[in-house]
Design a protein around this motif. Sequence first.
Motif, PDB file in Angstrom:
ATOM      1  N   GLU A  46       1.078  -1.378  -0.112  1.00 45.50           N
ATOM      2  CA  GLU A  46      -0.111  -0.037   0.009  1.00 45.50           C
ATOM      3  C   GLU A  46       0.940   1.025   0.101  1.00 45.50           C
ATOM      4  O   GLU A  46       0.727   2.065  -0.916  1.00 45.50           O
ATOM      5  N   TYR A  47       2.014   1.263   0.775  1.00 43.84           N
ATOM      6  CA  TYR A  47       2.795   2.312   0.993  1.00 43.84           C
ATOM      7  C   TYR A  47       3.481   2.734  -0.428  1.00 43.84           C
ATOM      8  O   TYR A  47       3.679   3.802  -0.994  1.00 43.84           O
ATOM      9  N   LEU A  48       4.098   1.380  -0.894  1.00 44.83           N
ATOM     10  CA  LEU A  48       4.819   1.752  -2.305  1.00 44.83           C
ATOM     11  C   LEU A  48       3.782   1.918  -3.504  1.00 44.83           C
ATOM     12  O   LEU A  48       4.159   2.843  -4.467  1.00 44.83           O
ATOM     13  N   ILE A  49       2.699   1.519  -3.442  1.00 43.17           N
ATOM     14  CA  ILE A  49       1.628   1.975  -4.739  1.00 43.17           C
ATOM     15  C   ILE A  49       1.468   3.379  -4.413  1.00 43.17           C
ATOM     16  O   ILE A  49       1.436   4.299  -5.335  1.00 43.17           O
ATOM     17  N   ARG A  50       1.017   3.815  -3.269  1.00 39.94           N
ATOM     18  CA  ARG A  50       0.399   5.268  -2.893  1.00 39.94           C
ATOM     19  C   ARG A  50       1.573   6.369  -3.220  1.00 39.94           C
ATOM     20  O   ARG A  50       1.505   7.348  -3.534  1.00 39.94           O
ATOM     21  N   ALA A  51       2.966   5.748  -2.904  1.00 41.43           N
ATOM     22  CA  ALA A  51       4.153   6.570  -3.189  1.00 41.43           C
ATOM     23  C   ALA A  51       4.490   6.511  -4.725  1.00 41.43           C
ATOM     24  O   ALA A  51       5.437   7.566  -5.168  1.00 41.43           O
ATOM     25  N   GLY A  52       3.889   5.782  -5.376  1.00 45.34           N
ATOM     26  CA  GLY A  52       3.992   5.716  -7.191  1.00 45.34           C
ATOM     27  C   GLY A  52       5.199   5.207  -7.338  1.00 45.34           C
ATOM     28  O   GLY A  52       5.864   5.415  -8.530  1.00 45.34           O
ATOM     29  N   VAL A  53       5.766   4.235  -6.554  1.00 46.45           N
ATOM     30  CA  VAL A  53       6.976   3.375  -7.008  1.00 46.45           C
ATOM     31  C   VAL A  53       6.836   1.815  -7.136  1.00 46.45           C
ATOM     32  O   VAL A  53       7.789   1.310  -7.193  1.00 46.45           O
ATOM     33  N   LEU A  54       5.514   1.541  -7.068  1.00 45.95           N
ATOM     34  CA  LEU A  54       5.171   0.227  -7.387  1.00 45.95           C
ATOM     35  C   LEU A  54       4.140   0.107  -8.389  1.00 45.95           C
ATOM     36  O   LEU A  54       3.094   0.292  -8.267  1.00 45.95           O
ATOM     37  N   ASP A  55       4.631  -0.519  -9.624  1.00 46.29           N
ATOM     38  CA  ASP A  55       3.774  -0.619 -10.706  1.00 46.29           C
ATOM     39  C   ASP A  55       3.790  -2.556 -10.702  1.00 46.29           C
ATOM     40  O   ASP A  55       4.670  -2.787 -11.482  1.00 46.29           O
ATOM     41  N   PHE A  56       2.866  -3.203 -10.047  1.00 45.43           N
ATOM     42  CA  PHE A  56       3.035  -4.568 -10.135  1.00 45.43           C
ATOM     43  C   PHE A  56       2.538  -5.226 -11.474  1.00 45.43           C
ATOM     44  O   PHE A  56       3.106  -6.315 -11.689  1.00 45.43           O
ATOM     45  N   GLU A  57       1.790  -4.238 -12.395  1.00 41.79           N
ATOM     46  CA  GLU A  57       1.556  -5.177 -13.687  1.00 41.79           C
ATOM     47  C   GLU A  57       2.823  -4.822 -14.793  1.00 41.79           C
ATOM     48  O   GLU A  57       2.847  -5.687 -15.659  1.00 41.79           O
ATOM     49  N   ARG A  58       3.403  -3.781 -14.632  1.00 35.03           N
ATOM     50  CA  ARG A  58       3.976  -3.211 -15.888  1.00 35.03           C
ATOM     51  C   ARG A  58       5.535  -2.804 -15.332  1.00 35.03           C
ATOM     52  O   ARG A  58       6.545  -2.436 -16.223  1.00 35.03           O
ATOM     53  N   GLY A  59       5.978  -2.650 -14.055  1.00 40.76           N
ATOM     54  CA  GLY A  59       7.091  -2.104 -13.697  1.00 40.76           C
ATOM     55  C   GLY A  59       8.259  -3.035 -14.032  1.00 40.76           C
ATOM     56  O   GLY A  59       8.297  -4.143 -14.154  1.00 40.76           O
ATOM     57  N   ALA A  60       9.377  -2.280 -14.369  1.00 39.43           N
ATOM     58  CA  ALA A  60      10.765  -2.921 -14.798  1.00 39.43           C
ATOM     59  C   ALA A  60      11.241  -3.614 -13.752  1.00 39.43           C
ATOM     60  O   ALA A  60      12.064  -4.660 -13.830  1.00 39.43           O
ATOM     61  N   THR A  61      11.150  -3.035 -12.559  1.00 41.27           N
ATOM     62  CA  THR A  61      11.937  -3.568 -11.276  1.00 41.27           C
ATOM     63  C   THR A  61      10.746  -4.260 -10.198  1.00 41.27           C
ATOM     64  O   THR A  61       9.650  -3.405 -10.226  1.00 41.27           O
TER      65      THR A  61
END
Length: 149
Positions: A46-61
């Motif tokens: 939740e924290y990572l998504i709200r901070a905009g640093v987790l794109d679990f569908e398309r993120g490269a990392t």
Amino acid sequence: MNKPAPATRNAYPHFLQITTRWMDNDVYGHVNNVVYYSYFDTVVNEYLIRAGVLDFERGATIGLVVETHCNYFAPLVFPERIEAGLRVVRLGTSSVRYEVGLFKEGEDQPAAQGHFVHVYVDRVTRRPVSLPADLRAALEPLTVAVQAD
């Protein structure tokens, strides 16, 4: 093996309220131990998504969990509101150690506390990569110094 002393509420810079569900209880009338790890995942992601640093569908990392641990101090039950405290105690080159305290609503002592370690990897190759700058920047406000056990 000695159980560590629980960290109080003020040791965590971020909180998320989580409501227990009927299905979280086990036959012994309290939240089953496996559910605690679900709460850990919930507060971190939740924290990572709200901070905009987790794109679990398309993120490269992506972050893969390589280690987990939990100490239990008091039972949690349904129906109950939990306040999940989050902190970071180690920001490495490619890994992060998150620590979580699960508090009954309004209490200062946790019912449980634990940690998990994410190693950040390339989504395709699954090889470790350096923490992206935006992820590091998002985690720095959560980083606290703790004394070793």
